[in-house]
Write a protein that holds these residues in place. Structure first.
Motif, PDB file in Angstrom:
ATOM      1  N   ALA A 109       0.906  -1.331   0.085  1.00 30.01           N
ATOM      2  CA  ALA A 109      -0.465  -0.010   0.102  1.00 30.01           C
ATOM      3  C   ALA A 109       0.948   1.048   0.027  1.00 30.01           C
ATOM      4  N   ARG A 110       2.172   1.229   0.710  1.00 31.58           N
ATOM      5  CA  ARG A 110       2.551   2.865   1.197  1.00 31.58           C
ATOM      6  C   ARG A 110       3.514   2.553  -0.162  1.00 31.58           C
ATOM      7  N   GLU A 111       3.484   1.815  -1.327  1.00 32.79           N
ATOM      8  CA  GLU A 111       4.723   1.690  -2.297  1.00 32.79           C
ATOM      9  C   GLU A 111       3.768   2.174  -3.421  1.00 32.79           C
ATOM     10  N   CYS A 112       1.758   1.249  -3.227  1.00 35.22           N
ATOM     11  CA  CYS A 112       1.422   2.534  -4.575  1.00 35.22           C
ATOM     12  C   CYS A 112       0.763   3.583  -4.019  1.00 35.22           C
ATOM     13  N   GLU A 113       0.714   3.760  -2.716  1.00 35.57           N
ATOM     14  CA  GLU A 113       0.648   5.411  -2.452  1.00 35.57           C
ATOM     15  C   GLU A 113       1.746   5.717  -3.698  1.00 35.57           C
ATOM     16  N   ARG A 114       3.124   6.232  -3.095  1.00 35.80           N
ATOM     17  CA  ARG A 114       3.946   6.230  -3.833  1.00 35.80           C
ATOM     18  C   ARG A 114       4.476   6.393  -4.792  1.00 35.80           C
ATOM     19  N   ASP A 115       3.950   5.754  -6.114  1.00 36.16           N
ATOM     20  CA  ASP A 115       3.584   5.562  -6.971  1.00 36.16           C
ATOM     21  C   ASP A 115       2.362   5.545  -7.980  1.00 36.16           C
ATOM     22  N   ILE A 116       1.524   5.567  -7.405  1.00 36.39           N
ATOM     23  CA  ILE A 116       0.400   5.988  -8.317  1.00 36.39           C
ATOM     24  C   ILE A 116      -0.294   7.065  -9.172  1.00 36.39           C
ATOM     25  N   GLY A 117       0.241   8.243  -7.300  1.00 39.58           N
ATOM     26  CA  GLY A 117      -0.607   9.170  -7.894  1.00 39.58           C
ATOM     27  C   GLY A 117      -1.833   9.650  -8.695  1.00 39.58           C
ATOM     28  N   ASN A 118      -2.147  10.331  -8.917  1.00 39.49           N
ATOM     29  CA  ASN A 118      -3.673  10.304  -9.754  1.00 39.49           C
ATOM     30  C   ASN A 118      -3.330   9.884 -11.127  1.00 39.49           C
ATOM     31  N   ALA A 119      -5.102   9.443 -11.442  1.00 41.23           N
ATOM     32  CA  ALA A 119      -4.502   8.793 -12.717  1.00 41.23           C
ATOM     33  C   ALA A 119      -5.395  10.010 -14.296  1.00 41.23           C
ATOM     34  N   LYS A 120      -5.297  10.200 -15.009  1.00 42.79           N
ATOM     35  CA  LYS A 120      -5.053  10.688 -15.939  1.00 42.79           C
ATOM     36  C   LYS A 120      -6.398  10.576 -16.560  1.00 42.79           C
ATOM     37  N   GLY A 121      -6.741   9.497 -17.044  1.00 39.87           N
ATOM     38  CA  GLY A 121      -8.177   9.114 -17.500  1.00 39.87           C
ATOM     39  C   GLY A 121      -9.105   8.523 -16.895  1.00 39.87           C
ATOM     40  N   ASP A 122     -10.337   8.425 -17.235  1.00 43.93           N
ATOM     41  CA  ASP A 122     -11.445   8.249 -16.392  1.00 43.93           C
ATOM     42  C   ASP A 122     -11.242   6.590 -16.185  1.00 43.93           C
ATOM     43  N   CYS A 123     -10.446   5.849 -16.680  1.00 47.45           N
ATOM     44  CA  CYS A 123     -10.873   4.209 -16.590  1.00 47.45           C
ATOM     45  C   CYS A 123      -9.238   4.102 -15.580  1.00 47.45           C
ATOM     46  N   GLU A 124      -8.246   5.051 -15.984  1.00 48.41           N
ATOM     47  CA  GLU A 124      -6.220   4.586 -15.574  1.00 48.41           C
ATOM     48  C   GLU A 124      -6.232   3.976 -14.430  1.00 48.41           C
ATOM     49  N   ILE A 125      -6.931   4.487 -13.687  1.00 40.98           N
ATOM     50  CA  ILE A 125      -6.931   4.147 -11.413  1.00 40.98           C
ATOM     51  C   ILE A 125      -6.593   2.875 -11.474  1.00 40.98           C
ATOM     52  N   GLY A 126      -7.461   1.832 -11.991  1.00 41.59           N
ATOM     53  CA  GLY A 126      -8.040   0.748 -12.012  1.00 41.59           C
ATOM     54  C   GLY A 126      -6.614   0.039 -12.278  1.00 41.59           C
ATOM     55  N   LEU A 127      -6.069   0.460 -13.358  1.00 45.68           N
ATOM     56  CA  LEU A 127      -5.076  -0.077 -13.973  1.00 45.68           C
ATOM     57  C   LEU A 127      -3.982   0.158 -12.960  1.00 45.68           C
ATOM     58  N   LYS A 128      -3.674   1.248 -12.555  1.00 49.96           N
ATOM     59  CA  LYS A 128      -2.988   1.633 -12.406  1.00 49.96           C
ATOM     60  C   LYS A 128      -2.492   0.993 -10.863  1.00 49.96           C
ATOM     61  N   VAL A 129      -3.840   0.593 -10.270  1.00 55.26           N
ATOM     62  CA  VAL A 129      -4.037  -0.372  -8.803  1.00 55.26           C
ATOM     63  C   VAL A 129      -3.062  -1.408  -8.702  1.00 55.26           C
ATOM     64  N   CYS A 130      -3.818  -1.778  -9.957  1.00 56.34           N
ATOM     65  CA  CYS A 130      -3.553  -3.250 -10.345  1.00 56.34           C
ATOM     66  C   CYS A 130      -1.786  -3.323 -10.373  1.00 56.34           C
ATOM     67  N   GLU A 131      -1.269  -3.210 -11.585  1.00 57.54           N
ATOM     68  CA  GLU A 131      -0.251  -2.848 -12.015  1.00 57.54           C
ATOM     69  C   GLU A 131       1.100  -2.398 -10.785  1.00 57.54           C
ATOM     70  N   CYS A 132       0.344  -1.996  -9.079  1.00 51.80           N
ATOM     71  CA  CYS A 132       1.512  -1.864  -8.224  1.00 51.80           C
ATOM     72  C   CYS A 132       1.507  -2.571  -7.576  1.00 51.80           C
ATOM     73  N   VAL A 133       0.220  -3.233  -7.286  1.00 53.61           N
ATOM     74  CA  VAL A 133       0.432  -4.198  -6.931  1.00 53.61           C
ATOM     75  C   VAL A 133       0.818  -5.719  -7.630  1.00 53.61           C
ATOM     76  N   TRP A 134       0.571  -5.257  -8.846  1.00 50.02           N
ATOM     77  CA  TRP A 134       1.834  -7.065  -9.294  1.00 50.02           C
ATOM     78  C   TRP A 134       2.695  -6.266  -9.131  1.00 50.02           C
ATOM     79  N   LYS A 135       3.807  -5.420  -9.022  1.00 49.67           N
ATOM     80  CA  LYS A 135       5.023  -4.328  -9.274  1.00 49.67           C
ATOM     81  C   LYS A 135       6.143  -5.413  -7.708  1.00 49.67           C
ATOM     82  N   GLN A 136       4.842  -4.920  -7.302  1.00 52.49           N
ATOM     83  CA  GLN A 136       5.225  -5.433  -5.737  1.00 52.49           C
ATOM     84  C   GLN A 136       5.566  -6.963  -5.532  1.00 52.49           C
ATOM     85  N   LYS A 137       4.341  -7.994  -5.825  1.00 51.36           N
ATOM     86  CA  LYS A 137       5.065  -9.272  -5.891  1.00 51.36           C
ATOM     87  C   LYS A 137       6.337  -9.477  -6.620  1.00 51.36           C
ATOM     88  N   LYS A 138       6.671  -9.001  -7.724  1.00 52.44           N
ATOM     89  CA  LYS A 138       7.968  -9.453  -8.429  1.00 52.44           C
ATOM     90  C   LYS A 138       8.908  -9.153  -7.194  1.00 52.44           C
TER      91      LYS A 138
END
Length: 138
Positions: A109-138
């Protein structure tokens, strides 16, 4: 594993065993995905829905919009912004039986809070959360 939100689906691969069962996760995600598809006036293929249920990040605009809607309904995002507090509130309800898991969830959650910020498009934030969580798994 047990949950009521997208958080669990996204974190299943990034965390240890949690407290509830997988069927509850799928039931909630199916309900959210159906509501969201209707609200967004879109249809997702069975494969796209299964991807969402398994925590895979969406690849097309319709799936991104449904994922964002699910994240909003789950309280993980508000106003096109990641919500650390709501993320942790969901996590606590889902993973509180396992302190090691809660530590990992908080790190994610801390990594995502730092990395995500605001989404540019109406539908981008869900993708950004998903990508952030999966990135942390690696």
């Amino acid at each position: 594993m047990k949950s009521y939100s997208l958080l669990a689906a996204l974190l299943l691969a990034a965390t240890a065993e949690c407290c509830q069962n997988t069927e509850e996760i799928h039931t909630m995600l199916r309900a959210f995905s159906e509501e969201c598809a209707e609200e967004k006036e879109t249809e997702l293929s069975k494969g796209e829905l299964e991807d969402i249920f398994s925590g895979k990040c969406p690849t097309n605009e319709n799936a991104k919009c449904v994922m964002t809607c699910i994240a909003e309904k789950s309280g993980l995002v508000q106003g096109n912004q990641f919500s650390f507090d709501r993320f942790m509130e969901s996590a606590n309800k889902t993973f509180s039986c396992d302190q090691d898991t809660m530590k990992k969830v908080e790190e994610v959650a801390r990594e995502c809070e730092r990395d995500i910020g605001n989404a540019k498009g109406d539908c981008e934030i869900g993708l950004k959360v998903c990508e952030c969580v999966w990135k942390q798994k690696k």
